[in-house]
Design a protein around this motif. Sequence first.
Motif: not given
Length: 238
Positions: A37-43, A62-67, A108-111, A205-208
């Motif tokens: 998974i490289k990118t995830i898109a929030g909707v 869309m965000i970069d899942y790593s950065t 994106p790889d995932l929504y 993993n997407c929580i800050n």
Amino acid sequence: MKKVDLNNMKLINELTNIQNELLPKVILENSFDVNEIKTIAGVDLAYWDVNNTTYGTCCIVMIDYSTKEVVEKVYSYGEINVPYISGFLAFRELPLVLEAAKKLSNEPDLYMFDGNGYLHYRHMGIATHASMYLKKPTIGVAKSYLKIQGVDSIMPKNIKGSYTNIVINNEIYGRTLRTTENVKPIFISCGNWIDIETSTEIVLNCINNMSRLPIPVRLADIETHKIRKQLIENDLGG
């Protein structure tokens, strides 16, 4: 397009039949390698009313899942022809979601949706329903609990990453997930082509430290308010 009258029971039955026909296409297993998974898109969507007409805007971030950096932002807007009724949200929102998705330069790889997926009366929340057209794995992330068949959610421990399963008729519909200590939990569910364990892992993993919501959904929510304000000020969609 004429406005849809969802008080028409014949139409409600037709929409229910559509959801039931799509259900066999739902697979709660990973159709991908999590490590790829490289990118995830929030909707997310936002609405406003002008002269008794409802308008909406759908924003996809869309965000970069790593950065976790933003890669791309797109939006669509237009008149909403289906009034809100619990259980049929996808029919109201899907046209704008698909219109916005077409504007993305890269898929994106995932929504990740601000809304439910499998956690739905007929397992067909917006995240699940949209997957049929987006052809990508999806996750539903809701801020409030959709109570089904009188089943209450059970509060997880006050520890980041703790959760309780939402079990109805011996089936896991989703999870009540604590993403931040001392803050209300969120309610996650598989959309399609993903399992609940991986959905939980990706959300966490997407929580800050900015929000209890995963970054893609939070940024999409912020963007919808921004775009709605711009559209109203410019007299667009109204």
